[in-house]
Design an enzyme around this catalytic site. Structure first.
Site, mmCIF file in Angstrom:
data_model
loop_
_atom_site.group_PDB
_atom_site.id
_atom_site.type_symbol
_atom_site.label_atom_id
_atom_site.label_comp_id
_atom_site.label_asym_id
_atom_site.label_seq_id
_atom_site.Cartn_x
_atom_site.Cartn_y
_atom_site.Cartn_z
ATOM 1 N N LYS A 34 67.413 -24.243 -15.437
ATOM 2 C CA LYS A 34 67.301 -25.098 -16.620
ATOM 3 C C LYS A 34 65.838 -25.268 -17.031
ATOM 4 O O LYS A 34 65.490 -25.096 -18.191
ATOM 5 C CB LYS A 34 67.962 -26.467 -16.352
ATOM 6 C CG LYS A 34 69.461 -26.349 -16.080
ATOM 7 C CD LYS A 34 70.139 -27.696 -15.879
ATOM 8 C CE LYS A 34 69.676 -28.422 -14.634
ATOM 9 N NZ LYS A 34 69.999 -27.708 -13.383
ATOM 10 N N THR A 35 64.989 -25.613 -16.067
ATOM 11 C CA THR A 35 63.567 -25.766 -16.364
ATOM 12 C C THR A 35 62.960 -24.440 -16.807
ATOM 13 O O THR A 35 62.102 -24.398 -17.693
ATOM 14 C CB THR A 35 62.817 -26.297 -15.120
ATOM 15 O OG1 THR A 35 63.488 -27.465 -14.665
ATOM 16 C CG2 THR A 35 61.369 -26.615 -15.427
ATOM 17 N N ASP B 68 64.050 -33.584 -18.456
ATOM 18 C CA ASP B 68 64.881 -33.209 -17.329
ATOM 19 C C ASP B 68 65.709 -34.427 -16.927
ATOM 20 O O ASP B 68 65.292 -35.564 -17.179
ATOM 21 C CB ASP B 68 63.958 -32.768 -16.180
ATOM 22 C CG ASP B 68 64.694 -31.919 -15.154
ATOM 23 O OD1 ASP B 68 65.870 -31.571 -15.392
ATOM 24 O OD2 ASP B 68 64.084 -31.596 -14.119
ATOM 25 N N THR C 10 72.345 -32.200 -14.667
ATOM 26 C CA THR C 10 73.158 -31.540 -13.659
ATOM 27 C C THR C 10 74.633 -31.748 -13.945
ATOM 28 O O THR C 10 75.473 -31.016 -13.455
ATOM 29 C CB THR C 10 72.825 -32.098 -12.262
ATOM 30 O OG1 THR C 10 72.689 -33.511 -12.365
ATOM 31 C CG2 THR C 10 71.524 -31.517 -11.753
ATOM 32 N N ARG D 81 66.844 -20.712 -6.921
ATOM 33 C CA ARG D 81 65.853 -21.517 -6.202
ATOM 34 C C ARG D 81 65.960 -21.277 -4.699
ATOM 35 O O ARG D 81 64.951 -21.182 -4.004
ATOM 36 C CB ARG D 81 66.021 -22.999 -6.510
ATOM 37 C CG ARG D 81 65.025 -23.846 -5.684
ATOM 38 C CD ARG D 81 65.057 -25.299 -6.053
ATOM 39 N NE ARG D 81 64.523 -25.500 -7.388
ATOM 40 C CZ ARG D 81 64.943 -26.436 -8.219
ATOM 41 N NH1 ARG D 81 65.899 -27.253 -7.849
ATOM 42 N NH2 ARG D 81 64.402 -26.555 -9.408
HETATM 43 P P1 ADP Z 1 66.640 -26.083 -12.565
HETATM 44 O O1 ADP Z 1 65.698 -26.612 -13.586
HETATM 45 O O2 ADP Z 1 67.983 -25.721 -13.119
HETATM 46 O O3 ADP Z 1 66.767 -26.955 -11.347
HETATM 47 P P2 ADP Z 1 64.644 -24.002 -12.237
HETATM 48 O O4 ADP Z 1 64.492 -23.502 -13.616
HETATM 49 O O5 ADP Z 1 63.582 -24.885 -11.691
HETATM 50 O O6 ADP Z 1 66.081 -24.685 -12.035
HETATM 51 O O7 ADP Z 1 64.830 -22.719 -11.296
HETATM 52 C C1 ADP Z 1 64.499 -22.724 -9.931
HETATM 53 C C2 ADP Z 1 63.715 -21.480 -9.615
HETATM 54 O O8 ADP Z 1 64.590 -20.358 -9.599
HETATM 55 C C3 ADP Z 1 62.678 -21.174 -10.683
HETATM 56 O O9 ADP Z 1 61.453 -21.599 -10.266
HETATM 57 C C4 ADP Z 1 62.697 -19.682 -10.844
HETATM 58 O O10 ADP Z 1 61.654 -19.098 -10.074
HETATM 59 C C5 ADP Z 1 64.019 -19.261 -10.298
HETATM 60 N N1 ADP Z 1 64.938 -18.861 -11.350
HETATM 61 C C6 ADP Z 1 65.826 -19.660 -11.972
HETATM 62 N N2 ADP Z 1 66.554 -18.979 -12.858
HETATM 63 C C7 ADP Z 1 66.120 -17.708 -12.803
HETATM 64 C C8 ADP Z 1 66.497 -16.512 -13.485
HETATM 65 N N3 ADP Z 1 67.492 -16.505 -14.376
HETATM 66 N N4 ADP Z 1 65.823 -15.376 -13.190
HETATM 67 C C9 ADP Z 1 64.840 -15.384 -12.282
HETATM 68 N N5 ADP Z 1 64.442 -16.475 -11.607
HETATM 69 C C10 ADP Z 1 65.075 -17.627 -11.849
#
Ligand code: ADP
Length: 334
Positions: free
Chosen positions: A64-65, A109, A158, A217
């Protein structure tokens, strides 16, 4: 400097996140979502208009981030980052809104955790790009109306079910992120091993991917750990054997369950006779907030079929007994 502009920290759990994709083309998987976002981007560019507000939902660690920070980079606009829990009153949100330049992104977020007063304050900002500020009190109170630039709100949650309908409805675009396949995670591990300058065999990448609970992650965190393990205990290269040993040391089992996941299953079996058990009761027994169980532990257990959600609560499934190496409950005569 570790900020992503306007004082926005871009740290992940593992420190500075140098593995986060920078462009849409670097994002692995979520193909349908990526295609739709690409269309939104193209249209916004063609019309020279800001993107419309976007809500991203899905379990933690699925990107998401990443999406929220890739989009402004693709558009070449600014990005401000904050989160629901840190916005306790409208005055906390106001500076972000007034700072937002035309076409820039404001990423919130955990948007489901904004208090109602902030939520109501954000409605006119989203709809008409204005805020109503009340000055003074009682008879002297007056409301002034302030115009904002046309910005794009990206919200992440989430659980979209936790969002109030009025807030959810104000997001024109809503995308749900799903768990990743082993193939996609293998691709992420392989790419990131290259970024981290570590040699890894294809089978070892698959091994890490298989245990990542469908979550990039986790893949990244396991890759970093396995690399440390390889440097400390082996010759620095990640073979299947090294990967298996490293993850065993971290108490991650073959399906990716960690100690916490196994404790959840064991609690459901031992304390609640396999269920049904309410999430509050489970959380109480485990001494973990029910929210954390619902957000971080249950989604993968549900998807793997280790537990089931019923109207009366969570139920264990037979495959969980098998997975934990426990005897299945005796047939009660049926
Ligand atoms: P969320 O915000 O949903 O908790 P993040 O965007 O922080 O998740 O993702 C966690 C980590 O996983 C990121 O730092 C990134 O390095 C990796 N990641 C997430 N989605 C992808 C993707 N589609 N392709 C490659 N790496 C990803």
């Amino acid at each position: 400097d570790n900020s992503g502009g306007l004082g926005t920290p871009l740290f992940d759990e593992d420190g500075l996140d140098d593995l986060r994709p920078q462009r849409l083309a670097d994002v692995v998987g979520q193909q349908a979502v990526v295609e739709r976002l690409q269309i939104m981007l193209n249209a916004a560019r063609k019309r020279d208009e800001p993107l419309s507000h976007l809500l991203l939902d899905g379990p933690p660690g699925l990107g998401k981030t990443t999406f929220a920070t890739v989009l402004p980079r693709e558009l070449g606009t600014e990005c401000q980052i904050t989160s629901g829990p840190s916005l306790s009153a409208p005055k906390d949100l106001l500076p972000y809104l007034t700072n937002a330049s035309h076409g820039s992104v404001l990423f919130i977020d955990e948007i489901h955790r904004m208090p109602p007063s902030v939520e109501e304050f954000i409605y006119p900002a989203m709809e008409d790009f204005r805020v109503d500020i009340t000055l003074g009190e009682g008879l002297n109170a007056r409301t002034i109306n302030m115009k904002l630039k046309r910005f794009t709100l990206i919200g992440a949650t989430t659980r979209s079910g936790m969002l109030t309908a009025p807030l959810r409805d104000r997001f024109i675009n809503r995308e749900h992120l799903e768990f990743y396949t082993v193939e996609e995670l293998t691709e992420i591990v392989t790419r990131n091993a290259k970024k981290l300058n570590v040699e890894i065999t294809h089978d070892a990448a698959i091994e890490i991917a298989r245990r990542s609970r469908g979550t990039p992650r986790n893949s990244n965190s396991f890759l970093r750990w396995t690399r440390d393990f390889a440097d400390s205990e082996a010759d620095g290269r990640i073979s299947t054997e090294v990967a298996v040993e490293a993850l065993k040391k971290r108490e991650i089992d073959v399906t990716g369950l960690d100690r916490q996941d196994r404790r959840y299953l064991e609690t459901l079996i031992r304390v609640f006779d396999g269920g049904p058990a309410g999430v509050a009761a489970l959380g109480h027994s485990m001494n973990i907030p029910p929210d954390t169980l619902e957000d971080e532990i249950e989604p993968f257990l549900l998807r793997s079929g280790f537990i089931k959600r019923t109207p009366r609560g969570r139920m264990i499934s037979l495959s969980a007994f098998q997975h934990l190496g426990l005897a299945t409950p005796a047939d009660d005569g049926t």
